[in-house]
Design a protein around this motif. Sequence first.
Motif, PDB file in Angstrom:
ATOM      1  N   VAL A 210      13.011   9.115  40.019  1.00  0.00           N
ATOM      2  CA  VAL A 210      14.419   8.872  40.341  1.00  0.00           C
ATOM      3  C   VAL A 210      14.857   7.525  39.761  1.00  0.00           C
ATOM      4  N   ASP A 211      16.165   7.287  39.791  1.00  0.00           N
ATOM      5  CA  ASP A 211      16.702   6.036  39.256  1.00  0.00           C
ATOM      6  C   ASP A 211      16.856   4.967  40.323  1.00  0.00           C
ATOM      7  N   VAL A 212      17.203   5.387  41.539  1.00  0.00           N
ATOM      8  CA  VAL A 212      17.429   4.441  42.633  1.00  0.00           C
ATOM      9  C   VAL A 212      16.811   5.006  43.902  1.00  0.00           C
ATOM     10  N   VAL A 213      16.024   4.197  44.587  1.00  0.00           N
ATOM     11  CA  VAL A 213      15.537   4.554  45.919  1.00  0.00           C
ATOM     12  C   VAL A 213      16.321   3.715  46.925  1.00  0.00           C
ATOM     13  N   GLN A 214      17.026   4.408  47.789  1.00  0.00           N
ATOM     14  CA  GLN A 214      17.877   3.771  48.785  1.00  0.00           C
ATOM     15  C   GLN A 214      17.127   3.792  50.114  1.00  0.00           C
ATOM     16  N   CYS A 215      16.623   2.641  50.521  1.00  0.00           N
ATOM     17  CA  CYS A 215      15.810   2.551  51.727  1.00  0.00           C
ATOM     18  C   CYS A 215      16.728   2.352  52.937  1.00  0.00           C
ATOM     19  N   ALA A 216      16.763   3.350  53.786  1.00  0.00           N
ATOM     20  CA  ALA A 216      17.697   3.340  54.915  1.00  0.00           C
ATOM     21  C   ALA A 216      16.980   2.955  56.198  1.00  0.00           C
ATOM     22  N   LEU A 239      15.727  -0.675  43.651  1.00  0.00           N
ATOM     23  CA  LEU A 239      15.537  -0.558  45.095  1.00  0.00           C
ATOM     24  C   LEU A 239      16.771  -1.089  45.814  1.00  0.00           C
ATOM     25  N   ALA A 240      17.306  -0.256  46.701  1.00  0.00           N
ATOM     26  CA  ALA A 240      18.514  -0.612  47.450  1.00  0.00           C
ATOM     27  C   ALA A 240      18.199  -0.642  48.935  1.00  0.00           C
ATOM     28  N   ALA A 241      18.677  -1.669  49.597  1.00  0.00           N
ATOM     29  CA  ALA A 241      18.539  -1.761  51.056  1.00  0.00           C
ATOM     30  C   ALA A 241      19.825  -1.258  51.683  1.00  0.00           C
ATOM     31  N   ASN A 242      19.691  -0.294  52.569  1.00  0.00           N
ATOM     32  CA  ASN A 242      20.850   0.334  53.202  1.00  0.00           C
ATOM     33  C   ASN A 242      20.638   0.348  54.709  1.00  0.00           C
ATOM     34  N   GLY A 243      21.727   0.176  55.440  1.00  0.00           N
ATOM     35  CA  GLY A 243      21.622   0.193  56.898  1.00  0.00           C
ATOM     36  C   GLY A 243      22.465  -0.926  57.459  1.00  0.00           C
ATOM     37  N   ASP A 244      21.910  -1.644  58.403  1.00  0.00           N
ATOM     38  CA  ASP A 244      22.653  -2.706  59.080  1.00  0.00           C
ATOM     39  C   ASP A 244      22.519  -4.005  58.293  1.00  0.00           C
ATOM     40  N   VAL A 245      23.083  -4.024  57.095  1.00  0.00           N
ATOM     41  CA  VAL A 245      23.047  -5.214  56.246  1.00  0.00           C
ATOM     42  C   VAL A 245      24.271  -6.066  56.549  1.00  0.00           C
ATOM     43  N   THR A 246      24.039  -7.300  56.972  1.00  0.00           N
ATOM     44  CA  THR A 246      25.122  -8.204  57.364  1.00  0.00           C
ATOM     45  C   THR A 246      24.874  -9.591  56.778  1.00  0.00           C
TER      46      THR A 246
END
Length: 282
Positions: A210-216, A239-246
């Motif tokens: 894959v091109d992007v792994v979105q870690c939720a 690598l993308a961090a997804n979720g409660d990012v503040t």
Amino acid sequence: MTFLISTARLEAMLREDAPYGDLTTLALGIQDARGQAVLRAGATMTLCAAEEAETLFRLAGAEVHRVASSGALAEEGGTILTATGPASTLHLAAKVAQALMAVASGVASRAARIRAEARTARPDIVVACTRGHLPGAKDVMLKAIMTAGCVPHRLGLSDSLLVTADHRAFLGREPAHRWVSRLRAAQPGRQVMVEARSVDEAVLLAHAGVDVVQCAGLSPEQFAEVARALTDHARRPRLAANGDVTEANAAAYARAGADVLITAAPFAAPPLAISVAFDRLG
């Protein structure tokens, strides 16, 4: 400056607020009295939608002098624009312009804070905002986050490929590399993004090409485990961090190895104060 919200959209906002005219101004008989309205920042903010506020007053029939633009850091008390004309035109546009800037500037200001915090740890990191805004408000929300230097994560279901756990529920035990190949054949030229909800799942999907792994929902510590496990990967996906990012954890995710931060947090920002002062002229 980013894109401008269309005139047709702004006209619709005015019609929604006063479809049959301004009852109070007409009943008082002050509609033709000439005056001015001065809009100021009620707090220090990343200003957004000042151009649209100007257009709203012009559409209502006022003359406008705007001194601040979207993306500027507006200091508390700083003048944004001055509108001059009959009371009927000033009152028709003032509340819509005030509310639009208040909401958009609140979102832009929080998006800018999250981006700034992330870039203390990694200056080139990208902050992308999700589709988690109020439906029907896409243009205003996109303008706000882009004014802050962030990007849209996805414009909608029609523009990108993102395979989540909800999609994989319908794929049974089919190996990931097979449905990744099917996606590439069906939509050549588009990147394949996948969502992972654990460290092991993220590593497994990264090896599926894959091109992007979105870690939720992974903590910064768990995200760092994913990054370390893929250090020697010949074709390491982004690598993308997804979720409660503040603002509180953006820098931690950046240090953990994230290339992209994905967040809906700016859309929960409260409106920021925009003051309006009216004066009669002559």
